[in-house]
Design an enzyme around this catalytic site. Structure first.
Site, PDB file in Angstrom:
ATOM      1  N   GLU A 103       0.836  -1.210   0.000  1.00 13.24           N
ATOM      2  CA  GLU A 103       0.000   0.000   0.000  1.00 13.24           C
ATOM      3  C   GLU A 103       0.869   1.257   0.000  1.00 13.24           C
ATOM      4  O   GLU A 103       1.994   1.242   0.478  1.00 13.24           O
ATOM      5  CB  GLU A 103      -0.874   0.013   1.263  1.00 13.24           C
ATOM      6  CG  GLU A 103      -2.305  -0.402   1.045  1.00 13.24           C
ATOM      7  CD  GLU A 103      -3.136   0.654   0.317  1.00 13.24           C
ATOM      8  OE1 GLU A 103      -2.577   1.514  -0.381  1.00 13.24           O
ATOM      9  OE2 GLU A 103      -4.360   0.600   0.457  1.00 13.24           O
ATOM     10  N   ASP A 104       0.289   2.351  -0.490  1.00 14.78           N
ATOM     11  CA  ASP A 104       0.998   3.623  -0.411  1.00 14.78           C
ATOM     12  C   ASP A 104       0.867   4.206   0.997  1.00 14.78           C
ATOM     13  O   ASP A 104       1.838   4.615   1.604  1.00 14.78           O
ATOM     14  CB  ASP A 104       0.485   4.630  -1.465  1.00 14.78           C
ATOM     15  CG  ASP A 104      -1.033   4.781  -1.455  1.00 14.78           C
ATOM     16  OD1 ASP A 104      -1.721   4.047  -0.712  1.00 14.78           O
ATOM     17  OD2 ASP A 104      -1.537   5.645  -2.194  1.00 14.78           O
ATOM     18  N   ASP A 107      -4.420   5.018   6.369  1.00 12.87           N
ATOM     19  CA  ASP A 107      -4.978   6.159   7.092  1.00 12.87           C
ATOM     20  C   ASP A 107      -6.013   5.613   8.087  1.00 12.87           C
ATOM     21  O   ASP A 107      -5.653   5.161   9.168  1.00 12.87           O
ATOM     22  CB  ASP A 107      -5.572   7.103   6.036  1.00 12.87           C
ATOM     23  CG  ASP A 107      -6.146   8.381   6.601  1.00 12.87           C
ATOM     24  OD1 ASP A 107      -6.064   8.592   7.808  1.00 12.87           O
ATOM     25  OD2 ASP A 107      -6.694   9.191   5.824  1.00 12.87           O
ATOM     26  N   PHE A 156      -2.504  15.697   5.295  1.00 11.91           N
ATOM     27  CA  PHE A 156      -2.702  15.248   3.920  1.00 11.91           C
ATOM     28  C   PHE A 156      -1.419  15.477   3.130  1.00 11.91           C
ATOM     29  O   PHE A 156      -0.908  16.589   3.058  1.00 11.91           O
ATOM     30  CB  PHE A 156      -3.868  15.986   3.249  1.00 11.91           C
ATOM     31  CG  PHE A 156      -4.163  15.450   1.884  1.00 11.91           C
ATOM     32  CD1 PHE A 156      -4.853  14.251   1.722  1.00 11.91           C
ATOM     33  CD2 PHE A 156      -3.725  16.122   0.753  1.00 11.91           C
ATOM     34  CE1 PHE A 156      -5.106  13.735   0.460  1.00 11.91           C
ATOM     35  CE2 PHE A 156      -3.976  15.615  -0.526  1.00 11.91           C
ATOM     36  CZ  PHE A 156      -4.673  14.420  -0.664  1.00 11.91           C
ATOM     37  N   ARG A 169       1.523  13.009  -8.438  1.00 10.67           N
ATOM     38  CA  ARG A 169       2.064  11.650  -8.245  1.00 10.67           C
ATOM     39  C   ARG A 169       3.534  11.530  -8.629  1.00 10.67           C
ATOM     40  O   ARG A 169       4.241  10.653  -8.176  1.00 10.67           O
ATOM     41  CB  ARG A 169       1.277  10.635  -9.087  1.00 10.67           C
ATOM     42  CG  ARG A 169      -0.180  10.463  -8.686  1.00 10.67           C
ATOM     43  CD  ARG A 169      -0.757   9.235  -9.374  1.00 10.67           C
ATOM     44  NE  ARG A 169      -2.211   9.178  -9.304  1.00 10.67           N
ATOM     45  CZ  ARG A 169      -2.900   8.700  -8.274  1.00 10.67           C
ATOM     46  NH1 ARG A 169      -2.272   8.231  -7.226  1.00 10.67           N
ATOM     47  NH2 ARG A 169      -4.222   8.679  -8.299  1.00 10.67           N
TER      48      ARG A 169
HETATM   49  P1  5GP Z   1      -7.755   4.426   4.318  1.00  8.88           P
HETATM   50  O1  5GP Z   1      -8.738   3.467   3.679  1.00  8.88           O
HETATM   51  O2  5GP Z   1      -6.690   3.744   5.139  1.00  8.88           O
HETATM   52  O3  5GP Z   1      -8.456   5.502   5.082  1.00  8.88           O
HETATM   53  O4  5GP Z   1      -7.048   5.214   3.161  1.00  8.88           O
HETATM   54  C1  5GP Z   1      -6.306   4.564   2.255  1.00  8.88           C
HETATM   55  C2  5GP Z   1      -6.184   5.295   0.946  1.00  8.88           C
HETATM   56  O5  5GP Z   1      -6.584   6.673   1.021  1.00  8.88           O
HETATM   57  C3  5GP Z   1      -4.751   5.306   0.539  1.00  8.88           C
HETATM   58  O6  5GP Z   1      -4.408   4.171  -0.175  1.00  8.88           O
HETATM   59  C4  5GP Z   1      -4.661   6.579  -0.284  1.00  8.88           C
HETATM   60  O7  5GP Z   1      -5.002   6.311  -1.624  1.00  8.88           O
HETATM   61  C5  5GP Z   1      -5.679   7.504   0.345  1.00  8.88           C
HETATM   62  N1  5GP Z   1      -5.021   8.431   1.320  1.00  8.88           N
HETATM   63  C6  5GP Z   1      -5.049   8.367   2.683  1.00  8.88           C
HETATM   64  N2  5GP Z   1      -4.356   9.372   3.241  1.00  8.88           N
HETATM   65  C7  5GP Z   1      -3.867  10.110   2.211  1.00  8.88           C
HETATM   66  C8  5GP Z   1      -3.037  11.287   2.145  1.00  8.88           C
HETATM   67  O8  5GP Z   1      -2.582  11.894   3.137  1.00  8.88           O
HETATM   68  N3  5GP Z   1      -2.743  11.717   0.892  1.00  8.88           N
HETATM   69  C9  5GP Z   1      -3.196  11.116  -0.240  1.00  8.88           C
HETATM   70  N4  5GP Z   1      -2.833  11.644  -1.405  1.00  8.88           N
HETATM   71  N5  5GP Z   1      -3.962   9.998  -0.216  1.00  8.88           N
HETATM   72  C10 5GP Z   1      -4.305   9.503   0.998  1.00  8.88           C
HETATM   73 MG    MG Z   2      -3.582   3.217  -1.571  1.00 13.33          MG
END
Ligand code: 5GP
Ligand code: MG
Length: 182
Positions: A103-104, A107, A156, A169
């Site tokens: 994963e990137d 959150d 963010f 990106r």
């Molecule tokens: P989660 O499901 O854990 O809340 O969020 C996962 C996805 O939300 C990540 O894979 C990413 O694509 C996006 N995301 C969460 N936080 C950030 C952030 O700070 N910046 C960006 N660009 N994308 C985020």
């Molecule tokens: Mg992601």
């Protein structure tokens, strides 16, 4: 400190590329050790955000691993919607396989929860999670994040594969939303 503008917002440098690459080398080494005596794992990269991390991680591992991609979406602008959509499905048979999610960023963890459910239903023997970035103050799920390369506060961020409404990106450093938007 570099400042960039994406759509209507300004971002400033937060994590330089050298620090990112060093952290990725660290998890790459750990993953190589942990999987050395196991059956060949499938690295499952979550598009689009993790494309750059995946490339770097693949270069830093010293074991054999297969690579596959899946595309999910939970974000709209700078806010998590809490609803995860599958845009490009799992196109590999992972029954009985060791799967490492790549994963990137983790959150809230909604994406990881959905993904792990999907992989369990598909019969994965073992599921582990590797992420370039983890927001520990936001993550409140049970699933263990096995390999977080870098932990960050609840801000963010963009760059190194991550976008703000599809822009940003390509940057090799990570940027955070500037507290001054003038
Ligand atoms: P989660 O499901 O854990 O809340 O969020 C996962 C996805 O939300 C990540 O894979 C990413 O694509 C996006 N995301 C969460 N936080 C950030 C952030 O700070 N910046 C960006 N660009 N994308 C985020
Ligand atoms: Mg992601």
């Amino acid at each position: 400190m570099a400042r960039i503008k994406l759509h209507d917002k300004y971002f400033v440098t937060s994590i330089p590329n050298e620090e990112i690459e060093r952290a990725i080398c660290g998890v790459g080494r750990q993953i190589s050790e942990d999987y050395r005596d196991k059956d060949c794992p499938v690295f499952l990269s979550v598009l689009n955000g993790s494309f750059m991390f995946t490339a770097s991680l693949m270069k830093s591992i010293e074991i054999q691993a297969e690579l596959s991609f899946i595309k999910l979406s939970s974000y709209d602008g700078t806010e998590s919607t809490g609803c995860v959509r599958q845009l490009l499905g799992l196109n590999k048979n992972i029954k009985g396989r060791n799967v490492l999610i790549v994963e990137d960023i983790v959150d809230t963890g909604n994406t990881i929860v959905e993904l792990v459910k999907l992989l369990q239903e598909a019969g994965a023997a073992d599921i582990k999670v590797c992420t370039l970035l983890l927001k520990p103050d936001s993550y409140d799920k049970e699933i263990k994040i096995d390999y977080p390369a870098i932990k960050i506060p609840n801000d963010f961020i963009v760059g190194y594969g991550l976008d703000y409404d599809e822009l940003g990106r390509q940057y090799k450093d990570i940027y955070v939303l500037d507290s001054n938007q003038d």
